[in-house]
Motif scaffolding. Structure first.
Motif, PDB file in Angstrom:
ATOM      1  N   ASP A   3       7.629 -23.238   5.484  1.00  0.00           N
ATOM      2  CA  ASP A   3       8.904 -22.524   5.414  1.00  0.00           C
ATOM      3  C   ASP A   3       9.306 -22.107   6.827  1.00  0.00           C
ATOM      4  N   ILE A   4      10.553 -22.439   7.206  1.00  0.00           N
ATOM      5  CA  ILE A   4      10.997 -22.275   8.584  1.00  0.00           C
ATOM      6  C   ILE A   4      12.401 -21.692   8.591  1.00  0.00           C
ATOM      7  N   GLY A   5      12.676 -20.820   9.556  1.00  0.00           N
ATOM      8  CA  GLY A   5      14.016 -20.279   9.728  1.00  0.00           C
ATOM      9  C   GLY A   5      15.026 -21.376  10.036  1.00  0.00           C
ATOM     10  N   SER A   6      16.266 -21.097   9.717  1.00  0.00           N
ATOM     11  CA  SER A   6      17.312 -22.116   9.755  1.00  0.00           C
ATOM     12  C   SER A   6      17.490 -22.763  11.123  1.00  0.00           C
ATOM     13  N   ILE A   7      17.682 -21.978  12.164  1.00  0.00           N
ATOM     14  CA  ILE A   7      17.963 -22.565  13.478  1.00  0.00           C
ATOM     15  C   ILE A   7      16.733 -23.280  14.019  1.00  0.00           C
ATOM     16  N   LEU A   8      15.532 -22.765  13.730  1.00  0.00           N
ATOM     17  CA  LEU A   8      14.302 -23.421  14.180  1.00  0.00           C
ATOM     18  C   LEU A   8      14.128 -24.760  13.472  1.00  0.00           C
ATOM     19  N   ASP A  24       7.053 -30.818   2.765  1.00  0.00           N
ATOM     20  CA  ASP A  24       8.175 -30.154   2.098  1.00  0.00           C
ATOM     21  C   ASP A  24       8.585 -28.979   2.973  1.00  0.00           C
ATOM     22  N   VAL A  25       9.810 -29.003   3.468  1.00  0.00           N
ATOM     23  CA  VAL A  25      10.285 -27.973   4.394  1.00  0.00           C
ATOM     24  C   VAL A  25      11.275 -27.059   3.680  1.00  0.00           C
ATOM     25  N   GLY A  26      10.896 -25.806   3.514  1.00  0.00           N
ATOM     26  CA  GLY A  26      11.827 -24.799   3.014  1.00  0.00           C
ATOM     27  C   GLY A  26      12.571 -24.198   4.190  1.00  0.00           C
ATOM     28  N   VAL A  27      13.895 -24.261   4.160  1.00  0.00           N
ATOM     29  CA  VAL A  27      14.713 -23.795   5.280  1.00  0.00           C
ATOM     30  C   VAL A  27      15.436 -22.526   4.856  1.00  0.00           C
ATOM     31  N   SER A  28      15.037 -21.411   5.438  1.00  0.00           N
ATOM     32  CA  SER A  28      15.648 -20.130   5.084  1.00  0.00           C
ATOM     33  C   SER A  28      15.199 -19.072   6.077  1.00  0.00           C
ATOM     34  N   ASP A  29      16.091 -18.124   6.361  1.00  0.00           N
ATOM     35  CA  ASP A  29      15.719 -17.009   7.232  1.00  0.00           C
ATOM     36  C   ASP A  29      15.110 -15.843   6.452  1.00  0.00           C
ATOM     37  N   ARG A  30      15.042 -15.957   5.140  1.00  0.00           N
ATOM     38  CA  ARG A  30      14.480 -14.859   4.354  1.00  0.00           C
ATOM     39  C   ARG A  30      12.953 -14.895   4.421  1.00  0.00           C
ATOM     40  N   PRO A  31      12.296 -13.739   4.364  1.00  0.00           N
ATOM     41  CA  PRO A  31      10.830 -13.724   4.300  1.00  0.00           C
ATOM     42  C   PRO A  31      10.346 -14.322   2.990  1.00  0.00           C
ATOM     43  N   GLY A  41      27.620 -10.503  14.236  1.00  0.00           N
ATOM     44  CA  GLY A  41      26.236 -10.059  14.071  1.00  0.00           C
ATOM     45  C   GLY A  41      25.399 -10.911  13.138  1.00  0.00           C
ATOM     46  N   TYR A  42      24.127 -10.563  13.124  1.00  0.00           N
ATOM     47  CA  TYR A  42      23.133 -11.196  12.251  1.00  0.00           C
ATOM     48  C   TYR A  42      22.436 -10.067  11.503  1.00  0.00           C
ATOM     49  N   PHE A  43      22.402 -10.162  10.163  1.00  0.00           N
ATOM     50  CA  PHE A  43      21.745  -9.096   9.417  1.00  0.00           C
ATOM     51  C   PHE A  43      20.492  -9.617   8.721  1.00  0.00           C
ATOM     52  N   SER A  44      19.525  -8.735   8.565  1.00  0.00           N
ATOM     53  CA  SER A  44      18.237  -9.069   7.976  1.00  0.00           C
ATOM     54  C   SER A  44      18.370  -9.283   6.479  1.00  0.00           C
TER      55      SER A  44
END
Length: 295
Positions: A72-77, A99-106, A179-182
């Motif tokens: 699982d990897i953050g979107s921009i990465l 299998d790559v999960g793409v998401s900025d969520r924990p 901005g970017y929010f968590s």
């Protein structure tokens, strides 16, 4: 698993009949796991892991790891670093599928069946193993369209909100923040500026905020406002002129990136292969001095 939901329901019901116990509690609105179901699941996960460990023991004696790994990897990465490099990984390990999960969520590694994740910043969970991949520089940017309309800030204080005397309303002091929010807290992350021992945190209200790092770049490109993003992500747009760096003399501490995985997975051949490859890939983007990269 690409099987119909009705098939899943039937299989679970057959398992419940076999066990003589309810694994799922069903209502008209939701499905929840019973205590018996949770205990059965945890034991099943451990048994599957033990079977995979048996397979890995054989795989490690071979030249090539095989099987499937879920990361699982953050979107921009994912979009800018990992996915473009995947062909070289597949060429090196043709029997190892990703299998790559793409998401900025924990994500919950254990609960969601994820082998490893790439995370940035502080790592509060000490039960996990973390391998340092890189430290990434930040850059403050805005589009030429925005700067042409609003002007270029000369100091971070120009980004702070201020109260208009005698009116009692709050507005941005000449500039707006994209901005970017968590995804975890729902709060917008502040901008940070450091110079000559001075540290300024900007918590101004954001005009637009997103919780996806790739979408954040798109927002900045649209001309909504000023924001901070990773330098590697902004670099192509700065080079093409679609973004301009502002306040270049003010810096933000580098953002550490780690490959994180549960402690019970550290000997698995497929995870070791993926981790070593990730170290190679992220070394190309590491903004630390060469002497500090062993940390």
């Amino acid at each position: 698993m690409n099987i119909p939901r009705a098939t899943v329901t039937k299989l679970v019901q057959e398992l419940e009949r076999h066990l003589g116990a309810k694994l799922l509690q069903r209502t008209t609105r939701q499905v929840s796991v019973t205590p018996e179901g949770a205990a059965y699941y945890e034991r099943a996960v451990q048994l599957i892991f033990d079977l995979e460990e048996m397979d890995d023991a054989v795989v490690q004696s071979r030249a090539q790891p095989r099987g499937r790994i879920r990361v699982d990897i953050g979107s921009i990465l994912a979009n800018a670093i990992v996915l473009p490099a995947l062909p070289e990984f597949r060429a090196r390990y043709p029997e190892l599928h990703v299998d790559v999960g793409v998401s900025d969520r924990p994500v919950d590694l254990i609960g969601e069946g994820v082998d490893c994740v790439i995370r940035g910043g502080d790592l509060p969970d000490t039960s996990l193993i973390a391998r340092r991949l890189a430290d990434l520089d930040w850059v403050t940017v805005a589009s030429p369209v925005y700067l042409g309309a609003r002007g270029e800030p000369m100091h971070p204080d120009e980004l702070q909100a201020r109260e208009l005397s005698g009116i009692g309303r709050v507005r941005m002091a000449g500039h707006t923040i994209a901005g970017y929010f968590s995804s975890l807290s729902g709060r917008a992350l502040p901008l940070e500026f450091n110079k000559d021992g001075q540290r300024i945190i900007v918590n101004s209200e954001t005009v637009v905020a997103v919780n996806d790092s790739t979408a954040h770049i798109t927002t900045l490109l649209s001309g909504v406002g000023i924001g901070q993003t990773f330098r590697f992500a902004a670099a192509p747009y700065i080079k093409s002129g679609r973004l301009r760096e502002v306040l270049p003399d003010w810096t933000r501490p580098r953002h550490p990136m780690h490959l994180v995985y549960p402690s019970n997975q550290h000997l698995r051949a497929k995870l070791l292969a993926f981790a070593e490859w990730m170290v190679e890939v992220f070394a190309r983007y590491d903004d630390r001095p060469q002497a500090n990269r062993a940390v």
